[in-house]
Design a protein around this motif. Structure first.
Motif, PDB file in Angstrom:
ATOM      1  N   GLN A  63       0.099  13.087  -0.464  1.00 37.99           N
ATOM      2  CA  GLN A  63       0.449  14.267  -1.268  1.00 37.99           C
ATOM      3  C   GLN A  63      -0.798  15.051  -1.658  1.00 37.99           C
ATOM      4  O   GLN A  63      -0.848  16.286  -1.545  1.00 37.99           O
TER       5      GLN A  63
ATOM      6  N   SER B  50       7.074  12.538   0.036  1.00 34.69           N
ATOM      7  CA  SER B  50       6.314  12.019   1.175  1.00 34.69           C
ATOM      8  C   SER B  50       7.139  10.997   1.930  1.00 34.69           C
ATOM      9  O   SER B  50       7.846  10.191   1.326  1.00 34.69           O
TER      10      SER B  50
ATOM     11  N   THR C 249       1.331   7.181  -0.087  1.00 34.43           N
ATOM     12  CA  THR C 249       2.113   8.401  -0.323  1.00 34.43           C
ATOM     13  C   THR C 249       1.419   9.312  -1.331  1.00 34.43           C
ATOM     14  O   THR C 249       1.417  10.542  -1.169  1.00 34.43           O
ATOM     15  N   GLN C 250       0.817   8.725  -2.364  1.00 35.16           N
ATOM     16  CA  GLN C 250       0.075   9.518  -3.346  1.00 35.16           C
ATOM     17  C   GLN C 250      -1.113  10.213  -2.685  1.00 35.16           C
ATOM     18  O   GLN C 250      -1.393  11.392  -2.928  1.00 35.16           O
ATOM     19  N   CYS C 251      -1.811   9.446  -1.839  1.00 36.02           N
ATOM     20  CA  CYS C 251      -2.976   9.966  -1.133  1.00 36.02           C
ATOM     21  C   CYS C 251      -2.564  11.100  -0.184  1.00 36.02           C
ATOM     22  O   CYS C 251      -3.238  12.124  -0.083  1.00 36.02           O
TER      23      CYS C 251
ATOM     24  N   GLN D 177       0.806  -1.223   0.000  1.00 37.38           N
ATOM     25  CA  GLN D 177       0.000   0.000   0.000  1.00 37.38           C
ATOM     26  C   GLN D 177       0.842   1.278   0.000  1.00 37.38           C
ATOM     27  O   GLN D 177       0.289   2.365  -0.163  1.00 37.38           O
ATOM     28  N   THR D 178       2.136   1.156   0.216  1.00 34.51           N
ATOM     29  CA  THR D 178       2.980   2.332   0.457  1.00 34.51           C
ATOM     30  C   THR D 178       2.838   3.389  -0.628  1.00 34.51           C
ATOM     31  O   THR D 178       2.657   4.586  -0.340  1.00 34.51           O
ATOM     32  N   HIS D 179       2.902   2.973  -1.913  1.00 34.52           N
ATOM     33  CA  HIS D 179       2.813   3.948  -3.007  1.00 34.52           C
ATOM     34  C   HIS D 179       1.455   4.641  -2.998  1.00 34.52           C
ATOM     35  O   HIS D 179       1.371   5.877  -3.140  1.00 34.52           O
ATOM     36  N   GLN D 180       0.394   3.862  -2.799  1.00 35.83           N
ATOM     37  CA  GLN D 180      -0.964   4.432  -2.767  1.00 35.83           C
ATOM     38  C   GLN D 180      -1.098   5.438  -1.623  1.00 35.83           C
ATOM     39  O   GLN D 180      -1.665   6.523  -1.789  1.00 35.83           O
TER      40      GLN D 180
END
Length: 557
Positions: free
Chosen positions: A141, A156, A137-139, A132-135
């Motif tokens: 931001q 992030s 960090t996008q969230c 989930q890490t990428h999701q």
């Protein structure tokens, strides 16, 4: 690991768990941010749900007030180098949030601009699994960009992997009960000096922002209210303190109407403003709040609610400092440090590095000069040089006789300085005539002493001169060091040392430059107000920092 100047920390943990987590979270954030750390509170925010969360209004609660106190207290302990600022734009009572046409789209109709532009966003949110890490960090931001003006693609950082996870069962059940609401008021007032904004100030100001729905009035100490402050000469100018308060509060809660007014007596506008409802005090200022209410009653105004906050303990205080976090302690820590960089002195040879040491009568210049001499400096005592220029074989001798007459001579034909003093005392024209003769001759002897030190390969010279600034001898030195003590202490020392009356001592001090005027020209300030051991540590600190500056200057060449 990249370092950033300014960051935003988004705290998502439930409110009742944050007090236990805040110290490790701040410590971890301090490994990424080196100057300013903004803190945004959104307990329960889920950054891993797959849908984009939006900021919501958070009601003021007692737990939130306690958390702010805990946060600033922990910040002073674990990341004292950081300028921490808790943002409260999204904290508002439901009635206020619903009533204003200015907030139809939640707390942030448009992204809020901060005094310092964020370069990184951090969070304590823990993803359910590493995938989930990428999701997340996008969230994060996107969420942060909705709240605050940030550049696109803000880096992030998820801090969860660096933190010890605290299980829900570790938190006592009593703390998980429904939050107790905090009573708020339309108009809130506080008073203070607010010199060099620190954690205790920020706690007072932030809790006041929690309490205030409409207007926040600050009485800022000025003039008469500063007279008894320790090291008052180092207090920031009124205009600087106003500017820093306004910048801080604009970041914290821009919706508030903030008014900063001068406070020249203990009461100020707090006893005449009919709209005020609450005054925020600490344990030590509660009596002042009670005195305000007594005056308001006398003036036919309703009493203010006294909202008392905790004092923050200073884990790093020394023997001369208060146990609480205080501005006077911060001012004491400035002693011996470089307050302002030296002016251009490229016309001077780099060595010996010359310190001009000055200060008022009784301020302890000679004691400091002796310590610097013990550390290896050459001590040039201008008081002794002053005696030399009055000797019969000196160039100034005959010029002084021509100007002031032979009746100032003693039987042995030396100049009687007491008789000469009587001729110039209180007469600025005659005094200038004397100094125009004597000061240039002393300056020549000072330069001779510096040259001799250079011939002997000495590294540092200390020019101990009470009139350094009045005589404009700054061009002879690399740095100006000023030693200060309160006037009442100086009077005690002069009367004991010289056997003169209090009135004579006061007249002597008032004929000299004031401490404040001298400090305006100082690169380094020292004070002998406390025990000799305290002065010794202060001078040692100043000496060690001086050695570093000399070394850096040498390497720069």
């Amino acid at each position: 690991m990249s370092m950033f100047s300014t960051g935003i920390l988004v705290l998502t943990s439930p409110l009742h768990t944050l007090p236990l987590r805040i110290a490790p979270v701040l410590s971890s954030a301090a490994q990424r941010v080196e100057r300013t750390l903004y803190v945004h509170l959104h307990p329960g925010l889920n950054l891993g749900s797959g849908s984009q969360p939006r900021p919501v209004f958070i009601p003021p609660a007692v737990d939130l007030s306690n958390l702010i106190t805990r946060l600033y207290s922990n910040a002073a302990d674990v990341c004292g180098h950081l300028d921490v600022c808790v943002l409260l734009t999204n904290v508002r009572t439901q009635s206020v949030a619903c009533s204003g046409a200015t907030t139809p789209n939640g707390p942030f109709p448009t992204p809020q601009a901060l005094s310092n532009s964020p370069e990184v966003v951090l969070t304590d949110f823990a993803p359910q699994d590493p995938g989930q890490t990428h999701q997340v960090t996008q969230c994060l931001q996107s969420y942060t960009g909705h709240c605050y003006a940030c550049r696109p693609g803000l880096p992030s950082v998820l801090l969860h992997s660096e933190l010890m996870k605290l299980q829900e069962e570790d938190v006592p059940e009593a703390q998980q009960e429904k939050a107790e609401p905090l009573q708020t008021y339309n108009d809130v007032v506080v008073g203070g000096t607010f010199d060099r904004l620190h954690g205790a100030h920020k706690t007072l100001l932030s809790i006041s922002c929690l309490l205030a729905n409409r207007r926040f009035l600050i009485g800022l100490c000025d003039h008469a209210m500063l007279k008894k402050k320790v090291l008052k000469e180092l207090i920031e100018p009124y205009s600087v303190r106003v500017q820093r308060l306004q910048e801080f509060l604009q970041d914290v809660k821009p919706s508030l109407q903030v008014e900063v007014v001068p406070l020249d007596d203990p009461f100020g506008v707090s006893v005449v403003d009919p709209l005020l409802e609450c005054i925020v005090v600490s344990e030590e200022t509660r009596k002042g709040g009670e005195a305000v209410n007594k005056k308001r009653t006398e003036n036919g105004l309703p009493a203010l609610v006294l909202h008392e906050i905790q004092l923050l303990k200073d884990a790093h205080h020394t023997e001369i400092e208060e146990e609480k976090i205080s501005s006077s302690s911060l001012r004491a820590r400035l002693l011996g440090t470089l307050l302002t960089p030296p002016k251009d002195n490229s016309h001077l040879p780099p060595l010996p590095y010359v310190i001009g040491l000055t200060g008022g009568s009784g301020s302890g210049k000679s004691a400091i000069a002796k310590q610097l001499e013990a550390f290896g400096a050459v001590w040039i005592d201008c008081d002794k040089l002053g005696h030399e220029v009055y000797q019969p074989d000196a160039a100034a001798y005959h010029r002084v006789l021509e100007e002031f007459g032979s009746d100032i001579l003693s039987e042995d034909k030396t100049i009687n300085r007491r008789a000469l003093g009587r001729k110039v005392f209180g007469n600025q024209v005659r005094l200038k005539a004397l100094t125009d003769i004597v000061w240039p001759e002393i300056a020549l002897l000072v330069q001779k002493g510096i040259n001799q030190a250079r011939d002997e390969d000495k590294q540092v010279c200390v020019v101990d001169a009470a009139v350094l600034l009045e005589a404009k001898w700054q061009n002879l030195v690399h740095e100006v060091w000023v030693t200060i003590i309160p006037e009442e202490e100086a009077v005690l020392r002069i009367t004991e040392r010289d056997g003169v009356t209090t009135e004579d001592a006061l007249r002597r001090l008032q004929s000299q430059w004031s401490n404040s005027k001298q400090v305006e020209h100082a690169n380094v300030v020292l004070s002998t107000l406390w025990e000799p051991e305290v002065t010794r540590k202060q001078v040692l600190k100043a000496w060690n920092l001086l050695q570093k500056r000399i070394q850096q200057k040498h390497e720069g060449h």
